[in-house]
Design an enzyme around this catalytic site. Sequence first.
Site: not given
Ligand code: E4P
Length: 215
Positions: A83
Amino acid sequence: MQLFIDTANVEEIREAAQLGVIAGVTTNPTLIAREGRNFREVITEITEIVDGPISAEVVGTTKEDMVSEAKELVKIDNNIVIKIPLIPEGLKAIKELAQMGIKTNATLIFSVNQAILAANAGATYVSPFVGRLDDISHDGMELIADVCQVFYNYNYTTQIIAASIRDPIHIAQAAKLGAHIATVPYKLIMQMCKHPLTDLGLESFLKDWEQVKDK
Ligand code: E4P
């Protein structure tokens, strides 16, 4: 539509995996910090539970650091997806990792243009964030609609992960719009399952069965 679980909590992942409804896992440094455990140890444990794409995020901010973290992370398991935040150094890293055959998930995407850049650099997945846009009074779901339209217009093979999902309604909306995947917290998977008419219906079926079961 595939569902990924958005958590670093192995108990939640285990429970969701037992339901048979999750195809992968996404984590981020905040989710890891919430568990208070060693990063590699948590990611390794997740790979033992789920046989599907598992996103582990880099924390370096230069292409060199991101690539070197990625090379270490992919040693954990073949299912690891790196990521990478959508910044210029991140694009360089995505390109280099794609050339090495390493899968990437471009994260922190808040505009169609960022999604186009990630796809052009060779990202396997893009993660447009819905909830964080809603938080600042923008329509997060409109971003999903726009990214879907553009990716379908140009036959991009990069898959769209609707991320930062805060509500079960987001999931159904993202599915209708054509997002390939939604990554969702455990709580929402359980909420998706619930309907008051299902509970009422089951209650009355069981009550009626009591009257005839011994006949
Ligand atoms: C996933 O890839 C993201 O890191 C995550 O969905 C972020 O979610 P949030 O905005 O609720 O922290």
